[in-house]
Write a protein that holds these residues in place. Sequence first.
Motif, mmCIF file in Angstrom:
data_model
loop_
_atom_site.group_PDB
_atom_site.id
_atom_site.type_symbol
_atom_site.label_atom_id
_atom_site.label_comp_id
_atom_site.label_asym_id
_atom_site.label_seq_id
_atom_site.Cartn_x
_atom_site.Cartn_y
_atom_site.Cartn_z
ATOM 1 N N THR A 438 119.390 -33.402 -78.966
ATOM 2 C CA THR A 438 120.254 -34.496 -79.431
ATOM 3 C C THR A 438 121.631 -34.268 -78.835
ATOM 4 O OG1 THR A 438 119.055 -34.414 -81.508
ATOM 5 C CG2 THR A 438 121.053 -35.745 -81.464
ATOM 6 N N ILE A 439 122.111 -35.254 -78.091
ATOM 7 C CA ILE A 439 123.436 -35.135 -77.479
ATOM 8 C C ILE A 439 124.385 -36.096 -78.196
ATOM 9 C CG2 ILE A 439 124.763 -35.373 -75.354
ATOM 10 C CD1 ILE A 439 122.348 -34.637 -73.768
ATOM 11 N N PRO A 440 125.499 -35.577 -78.697
ATOM 12 C CA PRO A 440 126.435 -36.429 -79.432
ATOM 13 C C PRO A 440 126.964 -37.578 -78.566
ATOM 14 C CG PRO A 440 127.056 -34.109 -79.604
ATOM 15 C CD PRO A 440 125.963 -34.178 -78.608
ATOM 16 N N GLU A 441 127.268 -38.683 -79.224
ATOM 17 C CA GLU A 441 127.764 -39.880 -78.536
ATOM 18 C C GLU A 441 128.938 -39.594 -77.621
ATOM 19 O OE1 GLU A 441 125.063 -42.523 -79.073
ATOM 20 O OE2 GLU A 441 126.946 -43.051 -78.069
ATOM 21 N N LYS A 442 129.847 -38.776 -78.128
ATOM 22 C CA LYS A 442 131.062 -38.455 -77.370
ATOM 23 C C LYS A 442 130.706 -37.808 -76.030
ATOM 24 C CE LYS A 442 135.277 -36.668 -78.918
ATOM 25 N NZ LYS A 442 136.010 -35.693 -79.757
ATOM 26 N N ALA A 443 129.708 -36.947 -76.083
ATOM 27 C CA ALA A 443 129.291 -36.257 -74.862
ATOM 28 C C ALA A 443 128.610 -37.231 -73.909
ATOM 29 C CB ALA A 443 128.363 -35.100 -75.202
ATOM 30 N N ILE A 444 127.813 -38.123 -74.478
ATOM 31 C CA ILE A 444 127.134 -39.117 -73.642
ATOM 32 C C ILE A 444 128.167 -39.957 -72.910
ATOM 33 C CG2 ILE A 444 125.634 -41.154 -73.649
ATOM 34 C CD1 ILE A 444 124.195 -39.983 -76.054
ATOM 35 N N ASP A 449 131.113 -41.373 -68.035
ATOM 36 C CA ASP A 449 132.400 -41.558 -67.358
ATOM 37 C C ASP A 449 132.478 -40.816 -66.042
ATOM 38 O OD1 ASP A 449 134.500 -41.700 -70.376
ATOM 39 O OD2 ASP A 449 133.320 -43.228 -69.315
ATOM 40 N N VAL A 450 131.877 -39.615 -66.011
ATOM 41 C CA VAL A 450 131.900 -38.877 -64.729
ATOM 42 C C VAL A 450 130.648 -39.156 -63.898
ATOM 43 C CG1 VAL A 450 133.405 -37.070 -65.635
ATOM 44 C CG2 VAL A 450 130.926 -36.757 -65.712
ATOM 45 N N GLY A 451 129.890 -40.143 -64.285
ATOM 46 C CA GLY A 451 128.731 -40.565 -63.479
ATOM 47 C C GLY A 451 127.567 -39.607 -63.522
ATOM 48 N N GLN A 452 127.454 -38.858 -64.627
ATOM 49 C CA GLN A 452 126.344 -37.912 -64.739
ATOM 50 C C GLN A 452 125.378 -38.347 -65.818
ATOM 51 O OE1 GLN A 452 127.867 -33.995 -65.542
ATOM 52 N NE2 GLN A 452 127.341 -33.243 -63.526
ATOM 53 N N GLN A 453 124.110 -38.016 -65.637
ATOM 54 C CA GLN A 453 123.149 -38.170 -66.714
ATOM 55 C C GLN A 453 123.603 -37.252 -67.857
ATOM 56 O OE1 GLN A 453 120.536 -40.075 -67.056
ATOM 57 N NE2 GLN A 453 120.533 -40.957 -64.994
ATOM 58 N N PRO A 454 123.505 -37.728 -69.112
ATOM 59 C CA PRO A 454 123.952 -36.885 -70.233
ATOM 60 C C PRO A 454 123.295 -35.511 -70.269
ATOM 61 C CG PRO A 454 123.611 -39.134 -70.983
ATOM 62 C CD PRO A 454 123.131 -39.088 -69.570
ATOM 63 N N ASP A 455 121.980 -35.434 -69.956
ATOM 64 C CA ASP A 455 121.376 -34.099 -70.022
ATOM 65 C C ASP A 455 121.780 -33.225 -68.826
ATOM 66 O OD1 ASP A 455 117.975 -35.463 -69.718
ATOM 67 O OD2 ASP A 455 119.649 -35.525 -68.291
ATOM 68 N N ASP A 480 113.860 -43.720 -72.161
ATOM 69 C CA ASP A 480 115.273 -44.095 -72.228
ATOM 70 C C ASP A 480 115.910 -43.668 -73.534
ATOM 71 O OD1 ASP A 480 115.418 -47.175 -70.355
ATOM 72 O OD2 ASP A 480 116.230 -45.174 -69.962
ATOM 73 N N GLY A 481 117.087 -43.114 -73.426
ATOM 74 C CA GLY A 481 117.801 -42.746 -74.649
ATOM 75 C C GLY A 481 117.388 -41.399 -75.215
ATOM 76 N N THR A 482 116.404 -40.749 -74.572
ATOM 77 C CA THR A 482 116.059 -39.393 -75.016
ATOM 78 C C THR A 482 116.530 -38.411 -73.956
ATOM 79 O OG1 THR A 482 113.862 -39.318 -73.964
ATOM 80 C CG2 THR A 482 113.993 -40.250 -76.182
ATOM 81 N N TYR A 483 116.799 -37.191 -74.400
ATOM 82 C CA TYR A 483 117.278 -36.167 -73.475
ATOM 83 C C TYR A 483 116.506 -34.879 -73.684
ATOM 84 C CZ TYR A 483 120.889 -39.668 -73.597
ATOM 85 O OH TYR A 483 121.527 -40.874 -73.571
ATOM 86 N N HIS A 484 116.282 -34.194 -72.600
ATOM 87 C CA HIS A 484 115.520 -32.945 -72.659
ATOM 88 C C HIS A 484 116.073 -31.963 -71.638
ATOM 89 C CE1 HIS A 484 112.731 -36.172 -73.893
ATOM 90 N NE2 HIS A 484 112.087 -35.268 -74.600
ATOM 91 N N PHE A 485 115.591 -30.742 -71.699
ATOM 92 C CA PHE A 485 115.738 -29.846 -70.560
ATOM 93 C C PHE A 485 114.435 -29.088 -70.396
ATOM 94 C CE2 PHE A 485 115.970 -25.990 -73.014
ATOM 95 C CZ PHE A 485 116.854 -26.175 -74.065
#
Lengths: 515, 463
Positions: A438-444, A449-455, A480-485
């Motif tokens: 789970t990635i917080p909204e602020k981080a997303i 903003d820097v053009g990176q995928q959130p994960d 979509d909308g899910t994040y993993h590593f």
Amino acid sequence: MNHGTSLLWKQRALSSLSATRRGLPKEKMSENGMSRAKVLTIDTMNPTVKKVEYAVRGPIVQRAVELERELSEGMKKPFAEVIKANIGDAHAMGQQPITFFRQVLALCSYPELLSDSIFPEDAKNRACRILNSCGGNSLGAYSASQGIESVRQDVARYIERRDGGVPCDPDNIYLTTGASDGIVTMLKLLVCGEGAARTGVMISIPQYPLYSAALAELGAVQINYYLNEEKCWSLDISELQRALNEARRYCNPRALCIINPGNPTGQVQSRQCIEDVIRFAAKERLFLMADEVYQDNVYAEGCQFHSFKKVLFEMGPEYSETVELASFHSTSKCYMGECGFRGGYMEIINMDDEVKAQLTKLLSVRLCPPVPGQALMDLVVNPPQPGEPSYERFISERTATLSALAEKAKLTEQVLNTVEGIRCNPVQGAMYSFPRITIPEKAIKEATDVGQQPDMFYCMKMLEETGICLVPGSGFGQKDGTYHFRMTILPPKDKLKILLNKVQEFHQKFTQQYS
Amino acid sequence: MKQLEYSDLARRMTQIKEDLRQGVEKPFKEVIDVSWGDPHRGGMKPLTFVRQVLAACVYPQLMNDNKLPVDVRQRAQKLLDGCAGRSVGSYSATQGIPEIVQRVSEFISRRDGGVPSNPENIFLCCGSQWALSRILNVLVNAEAAFTTGVLAPAPCYRTTTLSIEGLGGVVIPYYLSEEQGWELQVEELQQALESAGGACNPIALYVINPGNPTGHVQSRKSMQEVIRFASEKRLFLLADEVYQGCIYGEKEFVSYKRVLAEMGPPLSDTVELASFHSASKGFMGECGLRGGYVELVNLDPAVKKYIYTLFTADSSAPLLGQIALDLMTNPPLPGDPSYFQFDQETQHIKSTVDKNVKKAFEVVNSLQGFSCPAVEGGAFAFPRIHLPAKAIQKAKEVGMQPDTFYCLKLLEEAGVLVSPGSDFGQKEGTFHFRFCILILHDVLEELLRRLTLFHTQFMKDFS
């Protein structure tokens, strides 16, 4: 010249249009010959190559290598070493090779050692047998393009034993440079057509990015079918159907790829599921590509590896005589972990003879697979038998490696699931965990903003702060909308414990920071 | 992709070998297969130093063994230090083990009289053909309105042309001048481009030096002409130099990179070049290990990034192949414990092949209807046969290329397998075949003996 090609380009000689009207690159040489445009630019190069990405060795790994360099130059970092938990490289993480295999390969490399008493008799016999099947009795001679015949025969026998007696024809066996070579070659064969008739290939999401890279390079259409994260990454036929139906509107679906045990997800498909997939492929006339490189890496209770070939044949001639199947195996994973040898094979069932002839030609372009890899594959399919001098040691090494992996799979699942905001499905097989984060909204937002995928943003931060290199889920595909590593379970147990704790700490810190 | 004539011959050979195994009577006891450029298959021995280091890398316990010379053990240690987990079973970095890539670049620089070589421009690959096909993949645009054209010599090693065609490109043949010992004449390059006319978009020029199948070693002057031509016509230069270690006679090998550098700016800063080398030929002869590399010169940095990404999906070149490259570019030096034996072995190979080249030239040229230039370099002899009209007629009747017809008879009646010239491309009405000369001298003598007997009879039968 070859009559065919000379005719071909002569036939294409149309009119003498000028270069500019044909849309070809203009001469850009200035008067004194300086500052001229290159011949090979991003505009003139093959456009499909630009679409190729391979996250496992992507930008995050390049940053990891930079950090390693900085560390070695004495730069201060919040960590003492970079841990490359991005790549399924067992030996890099300290796994030991199987002694017997290395003994035979050493004997094959330098046959003078056959007189050395440090090697057991069975290793020597095996080496002699392999060398006898090599041109000039040397690993340095080319083999036939399809691979050394006696090795293919041994592979066929292994497959028969593995599959409870289902027959295997050595002529259907092709030795390859790792499984990747076979997979890419098969895709090359399958991809054709233009526009709406362009070949579509079904691939699981998440998938091992070799597939997406190959499809991009070939200009094929990638058809995504989503694995069900809530049901331990299982495969639903209804999802296959949905994906296929939709894809039929804009391409010509011809193949279905499945990785079992899965990468990155680790799920081990049930026998029922495999039957359903085969039925689906038969009904929809799809070429089945079964990537089974992790077939010995099965850990979870109640899970068992079922080969597609075996299930296919047990479904009777209605399927076994019609469904076209290619299955892939390799020396890189399982208990061997011999990635650097680039050993692999594929078995091809029910392929049209004419297509087989094309396949042979395609393979001939790269001459032959590395002979040491072929020799190693021979040993993998033909390991020491009870009663032979090397048997005890072989079995204990193999068991130790596989059980260590099983332990680490469990450990990983357990530790990661104690972390709030991380949810890790059981690692049933293969070599990786693929937890959802789970990635917080602020981080997303900051990531976007820097053009990176959130994960990717998350993983980069983790790398910079802990030295742990993982691969973001966006490199494999995800809903979509899910994040993993994806993180390997390969580091030695003690190290893995530390790693998992660091991941836990980082995640908590990160969540805090961006709350 | 058209079927090779050779495949039929190879199949026939397999049948004949099986017959022999079953005890069927033939005019020969075994088949001599000289259709491959494969020294080990031809009986040449691997170099001891190379194999000792490989064995020690594969099974490091051997390093406790005092039977292995000290320099072998040291080299193996050093190499394993560069491997992740100290194992040759791990993947390497995409371009190759960094220490090995560095040493390859130093070798290149030494070879080229000091012309700088940057490791960032070097990729170790699973054989030079693999590397070539990756670079071709970047050059050949299968989606463009006009097919990408690549100039390639006629005759040419078939794997390369297959590679180009397989990617959706078209081969534009430029004929080498047989009368001038297979020289590359720039007028032919011009002629080839003109014949291609508006039919395709020529983007690259492929040269192989020393030549396969021709055995020709290019003069510096010819190479300069090629470079100027590539610059003028805006062609990417692909220089296949895998036979650079196979030089006989008086000519010297000089690399395209060196010639380019010595021509100075603007050419040296602008002509885009990819040069290929491998551990498969020369003294190493380690074809089966699949160790090759490509060096990129003057490439657009943006394109290089994409090339790097393309290579990442290939994982990495086999570690033993990479090690073979390290050993090839950094052999034992005078004073090293292994030097004496290494020197003996390489000298022996050299004298064997020199003898082969001389003998092949003498015998082949003594046969009626044969003409063959001296082999200056490479792995093969490529004699021309002037076939009698009757033979050509017979070949047509049975639906075969005349040189394939000759080669098939040679196989059936004398047990010798060579590659027919029609597979390489040749001027209409000329016939050739190719055979490997990197073989044991006894084997060559036997081959030539059989060829002589066969050919004499053949000429009688078809006169």
